[in-house]
Each structure stands twice: as C-alpha cells, then as structure tokens.
Motif scaffolding. Structure first.
Motif, mmCIF file in Angstrom:
data_model
loop_
_atom_site.group_PDB
_atom_site.id
_atom_site.type_symbol
_atom_site.label_atom_id
_atom_site.label_comp_id
_atom_site.label_asym_id
_atom_site.label_seq_id
_atom_site.Cartn_x
_atom_site.Cartn_y
_atom_site.Cartn_z
ATOM 1 N N ASN A 1 -5.191 -3.885 6.735
ATOM 2 C CA ASN A 1 -5.918 -3.596 5.496
ATOM 3 C C ASN A 1 -4.990 -3.077 4.404
ATOM 4 O OD1 ASN A 1 -8.490 -4.402 6.224
ATOM 5 N ND2 ASN A 1 -9.058 -2.412 7.046
ATOM 6 N N VAL A 2 -4.028 -2.233 4.771
ATOM 7 C CA VAL A 2 -3.050 -1.754 3.790
ATOM 8 C C VAL A 2 -2.205 -2.925 3.289
ATOM 9 C CG1 VAL A 2 -1.029 -0.277 3.450
ATOM 10 C CG2 VAL A 2 -2.980 0.568 4.750
ATOM 11 N N THR A 3 -1.866 -3.845 4.177
ATOM 12 C CA THR A 3 -1.087 -5.024 3.792
ATOM 13 C C THR A 3 -1.843 -5.860 2.764
ATOM 14 O OG1 THR A 3 -0.039 -5.079 5.976
ATOM 15 C CG2 THR A 3 0.071 -7.087 4.650
ATOM 16 N N ALA A 4 -3.145 -6.075 2.992
ATOM 17 C CA ALA A 4 -3.941 -6.851 2.039
ATOM 18 C C ALA A 4 -3.970 -6.174 0.672
ATOM 19 C CB ALA A 4 -5.362 -7.034 2.571
ATOM 20 N N PHE A 5 -4.083 -4.866 0.654
ATOM 21 C CA PHE A 5 -4.050 -4.125 -0.608
ATOM 22 C C PHE A 5 -2.719 -4.333 -1.330
ATOM 23 C CE2 PHE A 5 -2.453 -0.065 -2.421
ATOM 24 C CZ PHE A 5 -3.200 -0.057 -3.587
ATOM 25 N N LEU A 6 -1.602 -4.199 -0.602
ATOM 26 C CA LEU A 6 -0.287 -4.366 -1.220
ATOM 27 C C LEU A 6 -0.044 -5.801 -1.660
ATOM 28 C CD1 LEU A 6 1.892 -2.144 1.152
ATOM 29 C CD2 LEU A 6 1.177 -1.624 -1.195
ATOM 30 N N ALA A 7 -0.693 -6.752 -1.010
ATOM 31 C CA ALA A 7 -0.546 -8.159 -1.389
ATOM 32 C C ALA A 7 -1.302 -8.475 -2.670
ATOM 33 C CB ALA A 7 -1.042 -9.062 -0.261
ATOM 34 N N SER A 8 -2.334 -7.712 -2.974
ATOM 35 C CA SER A 8 -3.250 -8.038 -4.056
ATOM 36 C C SER A 8 -2.830 -7.445 -5.388
ATOM 37 C CB SER A 8 -4.655 -7.528 -3.708
ATOM 38 O OG SER A 8 -4.715 -6.116 -3.880
ATOM 39 N N ASP A 9 -3.523 -7.893 -6.444
ATOM 40 C CA ASP A 9 -3.287 -7.352 -7.779
ATOM 41 C C ASP A 9 -3.772 -5.914 -7.927
ATOM 42 O OD1 ASP A 9 -2.144 -9.706 -8.519
ATOM 43 O OD2 ASP A 9 -3.882 -10.478 -9.611
ATOM 44 N N ALA A 10 -4.556 -5.423 -6.956
ATOM 45 C CA ALA A 10 -4.991 -4.030 -7.010
ATOM 46 C C ALA A 10 -3.808 -3.075 -6.918
ATOM 47 C CB ALA A 10 -5.987 -3.745 -5.883
ATOM 48 N N SER A 11 -2.681 -3.547 -6.392
ATOM 49 C CA SER A 11 -1.471 -2.725 -6.296
ATOM 50 C C SER A 11 -0.397 -3.226 -7.255
ATOM 51 C CB SER A 11 -0.935 -2.750 -4.864
ATOM 52 O OG SER A 11 -0.570 -4.073 -4.481
ATOM 53 N N SER A 12 -0.812 -3.818 -8.369
ATOM 54 C CA SER A 12 0.130 -4.505 -9.264
ATOM 55 C C SER A 12 1.167 -3.578 -9.904
ATOM 56 C CB SER A 12 -0.635 -5.253 -10.364
ATOM 57 O OG SER A 12 -1.356 -4.345 -11.172
ATOM 58 N N TRP A 13 0.943 -2.254 -9.861
ATOM 59 C CA TRP A 13 1.927 -1.340 -10.443
ATOM 60 C C TRP A 13 2.586 -0.491 -9.361
ATOM 61 C CZ3 TRP A 13 2.537 3.440 -13.761
ATOM 62 C CH2 TRP A 13 3.498 3.226 -14.756
ATOM 63 N N LEU A 14 2.593 -1.018 -8.152
ATOM 64 C CA LEU A 14 3.249 -0.330 -7.044
ATOM 65 C C LEU A 14 4.402 -1.194 -6.541
ATOM 66 C CD1 LEU A 14 0.233 0.953 -4.903
ATOM 67 C CD2 LEU A 14 1.510 2.190 -6.655
ATOM 68 N N THR A 15 5.579 -0.625 -6.456
ATOM 69 C CA THR A 15 6.719 -1.309 -5.858
ATOM 70 C C THR A 15 7.713 -0.262 -5.377
ATOM 71 O OG1 THR A 15 8.257 -3.177 -6.101
ATOM 72 C CG2 THR A 15 8.149 -1.598 -7.924
ATOM 73 N N GLY A 16 8.450 -0.594 -4.307
ATOM 74 C CA GLY A 16 9.404 0.337 -3.733
ATOM 75 C C GLY A 16 8.761 1.434 -2.911
ATOM 76 N N LEU A 17 7.476 1.273 -2.617
ATOM 77 C CA LEU A 17 6.698 2.318 -1.956
ATOM 78 C C LEU A 17 6.686 2.108 -0.445
ATOM 79 C CD1 LEU A 17 4.664 4.713 -2.468
ATOM 80 C CD2 LEU A 17 2.862 2.986 -2.391
ATOM 81 N N THR A 18 6.749 3.200 0.316
ATOM 82 C CA THR A 18 6.492 3.164 1.748
ATOM 83 C C THR A 18 5.179 3.887 2.010
ATOM 84 O OG1 THR A 18 8.805 3.042 2.452
ATOM 85 C CG2 THR A 18 7.247 3.956 4.024
ATOM 86 N N ILE A 19 4.228 3.180 2.591
ATOM 87 C CA ILE A 19 2.933 3.769 2.938
ATOM 88 C C ILE A 19 2.945 4.088 4.426
ATOM 89 C CG2 ILE A 19 0.449 3.399 3.094
ATOM 90 C CD1 ILE A 19 0.546 1.772 0.616
ATOM 91 N N ASP A 20 2.770 5.360 4.755
ATOM 92 C CA ASP A 20 2.762 5.800 6.147
ATOM 93 C C ASP A 20 1.351 5.651 6.713
ATOM 94 O OD1 ASP A 20 5.576 7.053 6.435
ATOM 95 O OD2 ASP A 20 4.802 7.923 4.581
ATOM 96 N N VAL A 21 1.165 4.619 7.514
ATOM 97 C CA VAL A 21 -0.134 4.397 8.170
ATOM 98 C C VAL A 21 -0.055 5.188 9.469
ATOM 99 C CG1 VAL A 21 -1.817 2.661 8.873
ATOM 100 C CG2 VAL A 21 -0.100 2.103 7.142
ATOM 101 N N ALA A 22 -0.271 6.492 9.365
ATOM 102 C CA ALA A 22 0.119 7.378 10.454
ATOM 103 C C ALA A 22 -0.956 8.408 10.820
ATOM 104 C CB ALA A 22 1.406 8.106 10.077
ATOM 105 N N GLY A 23 -2.170 8.272 10.292
ATOM 106 C CA GLY A 23 -3.230 9.177 10.680
ATOM 107 C C GLY A 23 -2.940 10.630 10.378
ATOM 108 N N GLY A 24 -2.038 10.887 9.416
ATOM 109 C CA GLY A 24 -1.711 12.265 9.048
ATOM 110 C C GLY A 24 -0.587 12.872 9.855
ATOM 111 N N LYS A 25 -0.012 12.109 10.803
ATOM 112 C CA LYS A 25 1.068 12.676 11.626
ATOM 113 C C LYS A 25 2.312 12.964 10.776
ATOM 114 C CE LYS A 25 3.804 11.861 15.795
ATOM 115 N NZ LYS A 25 4.051 10.964 16.940
ATOM 116 N N TRP A 26 2.546 12.132 9.759
ATOM 117 C CA TRP A 26 3.692 12.354 8.862
ATOM 118 C C TRP A 26 3.161 12.526 7.453
ATOM 119 C CZ3 TRP A 26 8.357 13.853 7.988
ATOM 120 C CH2 TRP A 26 9.064 13.436 6.852
ATOM 121 N N MET A 27 3.462 13.671 6.861
ATOM 122 C CA MET A 27 3.032 13.963 5.493
ATOM 123 C C MET A 27 4.260 14.364 4.684
ATOM 124 S SD MET A 27 -0.461 16.111 6.176
ATOM 125 C CE MET A 27 -1.685 15.573 7.375
ATOM 126 N N PRO A 28 4.911 13.408 4.004
ATOM 127 C CA PRO A 28 6.144 13.715 3.264
ATOM 128 C C PRO A 28 5.889 14.678 2.111
ATOM 129 C CG PRO A 28 5.372 11.503 2.753
ATOM 130 C CD PRO A 28 4.504 12.016 3.854
#
Length: 442
Positions: free
Chosen positions: A415-442
């Motif tokens: 689901n996160v991949t589909a979001f990043l593929a779409s125009d809904a994320s058109s102003w996001l680049t260079g981002l790392t999204i931690d799909v981690a259930g809160g285990k890692w909170m930078p």
C-alpha cells in the motif's frame, strides 16, 4: 495540435501556445482545464502539461467529447460532471473488486457532492478528480457492514479511501497460532485507490513472492499493467495468474546480470510499453545474525550484489525512457536493519544502507528530469516463508518490539508502494518510509 504531438508529448508553454492559437492566456487555460477534465491532458506539478497516453480510439473519443462540451454552460457542465463521476466511481469500485482474490471486498458508493457549479475539471472518465468540494468516494467495507460512509473532511482528490469493520474504530486483527497477531484474511485488499495509476505500466522486480507478490496484486488492482520479475518461472506464473487476465506478464531474469536486465527491459517495453513505475524489490541474503568474522568474501559479494548492485543495474537500465518522457516513480527496497543496529548479517545491513544512500543520490540527480525516487524500509514482515520458519516464541518476542501490537504484512508495504507510485506523492522524493509498526522512530 494534440493529434500532431501524439500521446505522452509535452505541450508547448502557455505563452507560445496562446500566440499560436490566437487566443488570450485566460481563454487558453479554460480550454486546457476542459481537456484535462476529459483525460486528454495531464498536468504535472513543476513539469508542465502532457498529452495522456491513451489508445488511439480513446484519445479521439476524449477529444470529440471535450469539443462537444466546450459549447455548454457552466451549469450544464456541472450536471455532466456529476453524471460522469457517479458512473466513474461505480466503475472504479467494480474494477477494484474484480481485481481481488475471493473473498472480495464489498463496496459502498457515497455521494458527497457539493451543489455549487464547479470551475475545475469535469469528472474524469475513470474516477472523481474535481478540485472543489469533497470528492465522491467508493469505500471498501472490511469485515462486518460498516454503517455510515467515509469519514468527513477533505481527502486527496481522486483517492478511494478504506473503510473499517467499525468505521471510526480500530479494526482488530485476529490472533494467529502462538498468540501473535495474524494477517488479514487471504484475498482481502485494503487501501486507497489512485486513479492516476490507471493504465500505467509498472515493473516489480522480486515480484514472484512475499512483498513483491503482494505489490503486484495491489498495483494491478489500481488498473496498472504490471511486469512481474523473478527467477523462478513457476512462481512468476502463479503470481501472474492471481490478477485479472491481461493485467500482468511474467519476465524471468537475474537482476544481478546486466545482459539479463537489458533483455528484460526490451521484453517489457515491447509487450507493455515504457515503464512508468519501477518497484525495485529483488534482493537476497539473510537478516539472520552473521558477524563479520563469520562472513566470507563470497558471502559479502553475493549479498551486496543481490541487494545493492541489482538495484543499481535495474534503475540504470530503465531510466532512459523515464528521462525522455520527463516522468517516472522509482521505489527501492531497504530494511529496518539499515536504519539501526540489529543482529542481522553485516553484509545485508551494509547493502540495505547502501540502497538508502543510492535512493537519496538518485533523487537529487533525477529530480530536475521529473523522476522521483523513494525508498521503503520494512521491519519484520510476515511473508509466507517467514511464517513457516519463525518459531512462535521468537515471534512473540519480535511482536513485543512493535508499539502497534502486530507484525507487518506484505500488504502494508504494498500500500505504501502504491502511494509512492501515484501522483498523491508528487512532491516527495529522496524519502525513506519506515514500514515498521513504530519499532523505528527517527
């Protein structure tokens, strides 16, 4: 002029176009909005306006429809928009349900139009995309009947947002053997729909199993045509057979081999066309503990090649067509092991950290060309393979490390991949999204 430019072509700048047509820039903008509303043109933030890639008969139909509508009053256009969006939302829901494995998700259609005339785009042929007022939504209802429709408030235009078992509450996961939280029932797909992905082409490397396999299903449910890459022809075929006929093709290739990757590109572009979305998920090695003094040079090179070198080769090979068209979304795969010290293999950790660094560098280099590059970094994801191998007592210990109280599912990453593929994320680049259930909170 649009017919002369052809699909995928960039329109000339507004000033030049207005002079060539002998109209004011205000009148030109009105015409461009009309053509955008009928899916003839696509406006990309910071990049310009492009002719959509449609089948020839689709482009002709859309042009004829737009020309006919240009003589209507704004009130009539509003009525047309409402009628189109009502039909389009039903069609989007029907296609999404058809793309799912049983048991299918039940959909409700919620009418939440505003009553004032709209001055933005008319309803797109496939889904609601108007700019003013709350959009019409097709809401997947998971579990029991969900009562009311989607929660209030404006949302991303064109998105189909998920419902839950109890709409305003948290849908509880079932408990799997050993007491750990189980995954959603097989075959259900949760998440929002991104109509701008409809008809686009995606390649998912490592798409024949685990996270890649679920990503193929989710992107196909968005209406994309997906090329499934892997090494095992039988596993690739099984994945292709899980999506509606004609939505996916299989391409076996070793992504650590430059010649094999080049051959894969030729096959994909010949059969589906240029790739719009590149999900570079192929990898290898182990997340199991393997300290440096137990890591041979062969282990090191094999792991780095499988995760980092393969990512580099695939992106470099498919990048030229994205540069040429001035668009593209690339999603790479890292790991929580690259974000914080873990007991994982030293080679695996280093390779995945390299993927994050590569993602940031490419985002910097390719941004001016209209190509976005982002990364997903999952924590423990309960793929079928991991579920078979993980002892229940170890699963309980890992589960306790995640504040959200369950282990991840392949669908969470897809689901996160589909979001990043779409125009809904058109102003996001260079981002790392931690799909981690809160285990890692930078």
């Amino acid at each position: 002029m649009i017919r002369e430019l052809g699909e995928g072509a960039r329109m000339p700048p507004e000033r030049e176009l207005a002079e060539r047509l002998g109209v004011s820039r205000g009148a030109l903008r009105d015409r461009l909005r009309l053509l955008e509303g009928f899916c003839v043109l696509s406006r990309r933030q910071g990049s310009g306006t492009y002719v959509r890639r449609l089948a020839p008969e689709g482009l002709e139909f859309a042009l004829d429809l737009a020309l006919s509508a240009s003589h209507l009053s704004i009130e009539s256009l509003h009525s047309v928009r409402v009628a189109l969006e009502r039909q389009a939302a039903r069609e989007a829901a029907r296609r999404a349900v058809a793309a799912l494995r049983p048991p299918a998700v039940q959909y409700k259609i919620c009418s939440t139009f505003d009553s004032s005339p709209a001055h933005g785009s008319i309803g797109a042929v496939i889904a609601a995309r108007h700019r003013e007022g709350p959009a019409r939504r097709a809401v997947p209802v998971l579990g029991r009947a969900a009562g009311a429709c989607s929660r209030g408030g404006d949302r991303t235009p064109g998105a189909v947002w998920p419902g839950r078992g109890v709409h305003h509450g948290r849908r509880r996961q079932g408990r799997a053997p050993g007491g750990m939280s189980g995954a959603a029932p097989t075959g259900t797909v949760e998440g929002m729909m991104f109509p701008d992905l409809q008809g686009k082409v995606a390649l998912v490397t490592g798409g024949s199993g685990g996270i890649g396999r679920e990503t193929v299903r989710v992107l196909a449910a968005q209406g994309m045509r997906v090329a499934v890459n892997g090494r095992d022809p039988a596993a690739i075929e099984a994945t292709v057979n899980e999506v509606p006929e004609g939505r996916a093709i299989g391409v076996a290739a070793d992504t650590t081999d430059q010649a094999a990757v080049e051959s894969m590109r030729e096959q994909v572009e010949r059969r589906l066309g240029p790739v719009d979305v590149l999900a570079v998920f192929a990898g290898g090695g182990t997340g199991r503990p393997q300290p440096i003094d137990q890591t041979s040079a062969e282990d090191w090179h094999a792991t780095v090649d499988a995760n980092l070198t393969s990512t580099f080769l695939v992106i470099r090979t498919f990048l030229p067509s994205m540069r040429e068209r001035g668009q593209g979304s690339i999603i790479t795969m890292s790991s929580l092991a690259a974000r914080t010290p873990t007991p994982a293999s030293v080679a695996y950790t280093a390779a995945k950290a390299g993927v994050i660094a590569l993602t940031k560098q490419l985002a910097y280099e390719l941004g001016p060309a209209g190509v976005r590059v982002n990364n997903v970094a999952p924590s423990t994801i309960m793929t079928e393979r991991l579920e078979r191998r993980m002892p229940p007592e170890f699963a309980e210990r890992v589960l306790a490390e995640h504040p959200l109280g369950r282990l991840g599912r392949p669908l969470d990453v897809a689901n996160v991949t589909a979001f990043l593929a779409s125009d809904a994320s058109s102003w996001l680049t260079g981002l790392t999204i931690d799909v981690a259930g809160g285990k890692w909170m930078p």
